[in-house]
Design a protein around this motif. Sequence first.
Motif, PDB file in Angstrom:
ATOM      1  N   UNK A 273       0.814  -1.207   0.000  1.00 14.03           N
ATOM      2  CA  UNK A 273       0.000   0.000   0.000  1.00 14.03           C
ATOM      3  C   UNK A 273       0.848   1.259   0.000  1.00 14.03           C
ATOM      4  N   UNK A 274       1.948   1.260   0.741  1.00 12.79           N
ATOM      5  CA  UNK A 274       2.809   2.447   0.767  1.00 12.79           C
ATOM      6  C   UNK A 274       3.435   2.707  -0.599  1.00 12.79           C
ATOM      7  N   UNK A 275       3.930   1.667  -1.243  1.00 14.41           N
ATOM      8  CA  UNK A 275       4.525   1.838  -2.569  1.00 14.41           C
ATOM      9  C   UNK A 275       3.483   2.290  -3.582  1.00 14.41           C
ATOM     10  N   UNK A 276       2.293   1.705  -3.513  1.00 11.91           N
ATOM     11  CA  UNK A 276       1.229   2.092  -4.432  1.00 11.91           C
ATOM     12  C   UNK A 276       0.780   3.523  -4.181  1.00 11.91           C
TER      13      UNK A 276
ATOM     14  N   UNK B 150      -1.536  -0.246 -12.275  1.00 14.34           N
ATOM     15  CA  UNK B 150      -0.542  -0.073 -11.215  1.00 14.34           C
ATOM     16  C   UNK B 150      -0.799  -1.024 -10.051  1.00 14.34           C
ATOM     17  N   UNK B 151      -2.033  -1.020  -9.527  1.00 11.04           N
ATOM     18  CA  UNK B 151      -2.333  -1.811  -8.328  1.00 11.04           C
ATOM     19  C   UNK B 151      -2.078  -3.306  -8.538  1.00 11.04           C
TER      20      UNK B 151
ATOM     21  N   UNK C  64       3.354   5.989  -5.679  1.00 10.64           N
ATOM     22  CA  UNK C  64       3.224   6.064  -7.145  1.00 10.64           C
ATOM     23  C   UNK C  64       1.995   6.870  -7.535  1.00 10.64           C
ATOM     24  N   UNK C  65       0.860   6.615  -6.873  1.00 12.81           N
ATOM     25  CA  UNK C  65      -0.372   7.321  -7.207  1.00 12.81           C
ATOM     26  C   UNK C  65      -0.257   8.808  -6.891  1.00 12.81           C
TER      27      UNK C  65
END
Length: 371
Positions: A235-238, A313-314, A241-242
């Motif tokens: 979740x942190x990486x996503x 992405x997800x 990016x978002x």
Amino acid sequence: MNISLKSCLKIAGCIFGLYLAIHYWPAISGLLGAFLGAAAPLLIGCALAYVLNLLMSFYEKYYFPHTTRAGLIKSRRVVCMLAAVFSLLAIVTLIVWLVLPQLVDCVELLISQLPDAIRAGILYLDSLPFFSEDLIETLNGIDWNSKIGDIANVVTSGVGSVMNVVIATVSSVFSALITGFMAVIFAIYLLMGRDKLQAQSKRLLRHYLKPALYEKAMYVLGVLNNCFHRYITGQCLEAVILGTLCALGMMILRLPYATMIGALVAFTALIPVAGAYIGAAVGAFMILMVSPVKALIFLIFLVILQQLEGNLIYPKVVGSSMGLPGIWVLAAVVIGGGVLGVLGMLLGVPLAATVYTLIRNDMNNTPKVAE
């Protein structure tokens, strides 16, 4: 079917304990609240230590992983822990630096435009046949600039005296600082003695639990840790990016508050399902103070970005790592939010993923291996 006297006594004791818990629930809930309030620094320290341990483990993989020098091996824990702490501080500082200045500008703009918005609303009411001319004249005769200033003074000074407000504010800030300081110290102690505490915990469980029950407990704890680890990192990486794509896209479209809204979208993206709508609503409201057209453009842009994020992405970043179907993700967010608010939304998904994984493995007869 023969039931022993010992089993009957256990059942009677459980029923009596349940009756006492229901009958004296107000006193029990007050006692639990007092205990949780006193233990808040320790609980926050545990959560902070868990997050820092993820960064610390990442740094330990690259800090001379194959060295045989005793000095480097001994310094690995301290150096990696300091790197994790400074990394987290840098992230928090960057978010505050991106959000706070533009948030202040947005609030000042909102306050400055309130009188014009009120006058526009009065003109709209005047065009309706439901309101009398006396009411419209009374509203037009009010000095809205001074009234808004009076309201701001009441909000900033409070109902009581200025001294009471200052004392209450200083007390709250001081209490928060003490709690945060104690939490950081406790987290550092946990990280420094991580291996020793883990070995002592396993020894304690092994001593007081039967071997079969010990293996089940270690298996459940391993699944719980795995689900939380995958959820936090994914979740942190996503979210990063978002938020970055959102800020870059707003800069290209020349929309206001790009960095602040990008950081806000990244933060709300940590909340599954509901986070996107929260970020979109707050961002659109802020841009609406500047231009309604740009607010509409922002909503269209964010909808397109959310579709790209959800479909491209997800799945690549997080994918099916949680192993939880979408309907259960939504249920976990709704129930967790109803019980603990935003914190429940954050904790609901990994807890639901843990329960789902345990049930799925049990039904599929997956071997239970203690971690």
